[in-house]
Each structure stands twice: as C-alpha cells, then as structure tokens.
Write an enzyme that holds these catalytic residues in place. Structure first.
Site, PDB file in Angstrom:
ATOM      1  CG  HIS A  29      -2.026  -0.971   1.170  1.00  0.00           C
ATOM      2  ND1 HIS A  29      -3.275  -0.656   0.683  1.00  0.00           N
ATOM      3  CD2 HIS A  29      -2.088  -2.285   1.541  1.00  0.00           C
ATOM      4  CE1 HIS A  29      -4.063  -1.723   0.761  1.00  0.00           C
ATOM      5  NE2 HIS A  29      -3.371  -2.727   1.278  1.00  0.00           N
ATOM      6  CG  HIS A 216      -7.731  -5.807   0.730  1.00  0.00           C
ATOM      7  ND1 HIS A 216      -7.419  -5.003  -0.344  1.00  0.00           N
ATOM      8  CD2 HIS A 216      -6.713  -5.667   1.621  1.00  0.00           C
ATOM      9  CE1 HIS A 216      -6.264  -4.389  -0.111  1.00  0.00           C
ATOM     10  NE2 HIS A 216      -5.812  -4.777   1.071  1.00  0.00           N
ATOM     11  CD  GLU A 219      -6.246  -7.760   6.203  1.00  0.00           C
ATOM     12  OE1 GLU A 219      -5.243  -7.254   6.747  1.00  0.00           O
ATOM     13  OE2 GLU A 219      -6.928  -7.160   5.363  1.00  0.00           O
ATOM     14  CG  ASP A 316      -1.048  -5.174   4.337  1.00  0.00           C
ATOM     15  OD1 ASP A 316      -1.576  -4.628   3.351  1.00  0.00           O
ATOM     16  OD2 ASP A 316      -1.656  -5.399   5.393  1.00  0.00           O
TER      17      ASP A 316
END
Length: 377
Positions: A29, A216, A219, A316
């Site tokens: 990210h 996503h 998670e 991440d």
C-alpha cells in the site's frame, strides 16, 4: 534514507544475502509505506500536527499503534499518512520515495495499491491524483536506475473503498489510466460487512473491459468473503486470503501421515492457482491468523505452501509493520527452515500472478531465475 535498513539477520544459513535477491511485490500500500522523515517534512509544509516530529519516534509510534490485533484499529494509522498525501507535490514525493524503497529492497516488479478517492481533500481531481502518483513512480524508477540497482518496474493498482459506494467511478478511473500506469483494480477498507457484491457495478464494468482485479478477502472476514471475491468480483488474486485455511481440515496422524482434507473452496483456489497475497507480519498485527495463534510459527503460510497453494510474500504496509519483503522472507525462512529454493518459488509464484501480459511475465520469471541462480553459485 529508506524506512528500514537491511542487516546481517537477513542472511540465509548458506550465506545468501536475502536483500540481494530479485523480488516481486504484489500487495504493497502506498499510504502504508511512507518514510517517517517524509511525513514530518510534508506535515510541516501544510501545517499538520503529528504524534512526534522525530523520525525514529514517529516510526515507533506507527509500529506500536498498528500492533493492536484489530484491523479496524490498524487502519486508523492511515489517517496520518493520507493527511500528507492530499497535494500533487505530496503524492509525487511519496510515490518517488516508495519506488526507491522498492529498489533498495531488491524488488524488480512491484504493484503499488492506493485509493485515489481518499486524496481529494485539497482540491485534486481523481485523475490529477493518479497522474501525480505516476509522475512520482517514473521519477523513482529513474532514481533506481541511476543508483546502479536492478531496474524496477512498477504499476498502480487503483483501489475503491468498499464502504464508500458501488465503486463504479473508481473503476472508470482505472480504465481511463490503463495505458498510463494503472495495471489493475482493488477494493480495500473494512472487509466484514462490506462484501464485494456491494460493488457489483464496478466489477461488471471491469469484467466487460477485460481488466484484472484483486480483492482484499480472507483477512478480517472468512470464507464467505473469499467466495464473494471469486464469484462476484471475478478476482484473479486474493488480497491476503489467509483465512482460506479455514476450509482445510487436518485430521489425526496415522501410519500414512496426517490426513488433510480441502473443502470445495480451498480446492478451487489451489487448483486454479489463484495467488494468495500473504503478508505475515501484517497478518499477525491485525489478528487475521488469531484462529491459529499469535506467533509467526503459527501462521498457516507453511501449511498452504506445503499443500501446493500459490503463496506469495508481501509487506502490506511497510511503515506500519516496520518491514520489507527482505525482512518478511527472513522471518519465514527462520520460522519454517526455508532455503533459497523455497524463496525462489515464492517469487516465481508472484511473477506468474502479476498483472502483466504473459510475455512480460515470462521475462520477469527469467529475471527472477537468473538472479537466484547467480546468488546460488
């Protein structure tokens, strides 16, 4: 200086320096990878108050705040980073730093994901925001080349926030820039309660334009979220996807070894080689693996790898997890006794799953193989 320096702890038992290996980054990210010093300088320019104006102290604050065991709490740290990414100058600076940090980490191909809709508070349009990030990426690529490192190639993954509407406007944005740096689409933000089906108009538009998406899923939510990513979003990869392990039943160990039974969903993900964008340190911080434990050795990464899933290794959020791909690989190697061949497999999996034309993926695969062969000699 980059976020994190690589030291001797990132050397394999055979003497291989993990930092020197070519790597592929799929889940990284932009607003989670800022340098603390950059945050301080940008905040000063626009008059934003920070928890600390000392770079090491600020880095420690991010790490402490992120180590909560809750994705919701983890996401609150992004209020600080996005605040300094609201101008063309800020976005360009952050993207340029980001690519330089990829180069320092040995990344030869990276996909950087971010949500343009979160960067409009100071007057930028969606298109201007994407253009600013692309300018920074291209400047960073030039920096890496001039520094004499391995060349790096970087594409943008444009993310829609799953709690902020049906995502169609962001999908249209991604398609407008598909030949100007944007290589794919993503949805991010709170996972539980916001299934991909809520963004069906966006995913239908993308599918009709043959544009790839990662989602996503698996998670902060379980198997239903993964099903939605595959069925509603037509996702080609799973962002994290670690909770696919909930669809794996491990029985008693008998004379013929441990019995392992895959559910239909897990079998599909494995058989179709749908890449899992696993981020071990982040998964520990957000509680994504709490069903299995709270140490790196408890992460189902090795289970998934040994069963033949297409596992990849990612950061991440480099800032929040105080990490690099080099560090993630080192942690896994230490926890599960992985060797150079294992680390190469993870990079080849990522190269195979990259949102690139097949010819470019083949070139990337050859680049990874050549780099690992050189390291192994």
């Amino acid at each position: 200086m980059s976020n994190h320096d690589v030291g001797d702890e990132h050397v394999l038992p055979d003497g291989t320096d993990i930092a020197s290996l070519p790597k592929v980054s799929l889940h990284d990210h932009l607003d989670g990878g800022l340098r603390p010093q950059t945050i301080i300088e940008l905040a000063d320019e626009i008059g934003i108050e920070l928890p600390s104006t000392d770079a090491p102290e600020l880095a420690a604050w991010f790490a402490d705040q992120s180590d909560s065991g809750s994705l919701v709490e983890y996401l609150k740290t992004f209020d600080v980073t996005t605040a300094v990414m609201q101008t063309r100058q800020g976005l360009r600076r952050v993207a340029r730093d980001f690519v330089n940090d990829l180069g320092a980490d040995g990344v030869v191909y990276g996909e950087v994901r971010w949500a343009p809709e979160q960067h409009l508070a100071r007057g930028l349009s969606l298109d201007e925001a994407v253009e600013a990030v692309q300018e920074g990426i291209e400047q960073g690529i030039d920096d890496v080349r001039h520094a004499g490192r391995r060349p790096v190639r970087v594409g943008q993954l444009v993310s829609a926030m799953r709690h902020a509407g049906d995502g169609r406007e962001i999908a249209e944005l991604a398609l407008r820039h598909r030949d100007r740096g944007v290589v794919g689409f993503d949805i991010a933000g709170p996972e539980a309660g916001f299934p991909p089906s809520l963004l069906q108009p966006a995913f239908d538009l993308l599918a009709g334009a043959w544009f790839p998406a990662t989602v996503h899923a698996g998670e902060a939510d379980g198997l239903d979220s993964i099903r939605g990513a595959l069925l509603d979003a037509r996702a080609l990869r799973l962002g994290h996807g670690v909770r696919i392990a909930e669809d794996i039943e491990i029985g008693e160990r008998g004379e013929d070894g441990t019995e392992v039974v895959l559910g239909a969903l897990a079998q599909w993900v494995k058989d179709r080689r749908i890449a899992l964008e696993l981020s071990p340190s982040s998964n520990l911080q957000t509680g994504a693996i709490e069903a299995w434990g709270d140490e790196i050795e408890d992460h189902p990464f090795d289970l998934l790898y040994q069963l033949g899933f297409t596992v990849t290794v990612n950061t991440d959020n480099r800032l929040m997890s105080a990490t690099t791909i080099t560090r993630e690989l080192a942690r896994l190697a230490d926890a599960f006794d992985y060797d150079l061949e294992d680390l190469e497999t993870f990079q080849l999996n990522a190269a195979e799953a990259a949102f690139l034309p097949v010819e470019d993926r083949e070139e990337l695969t050859d680049l990874v193989i050549d780099g690992f062969d050189e390291a192994g000699r």
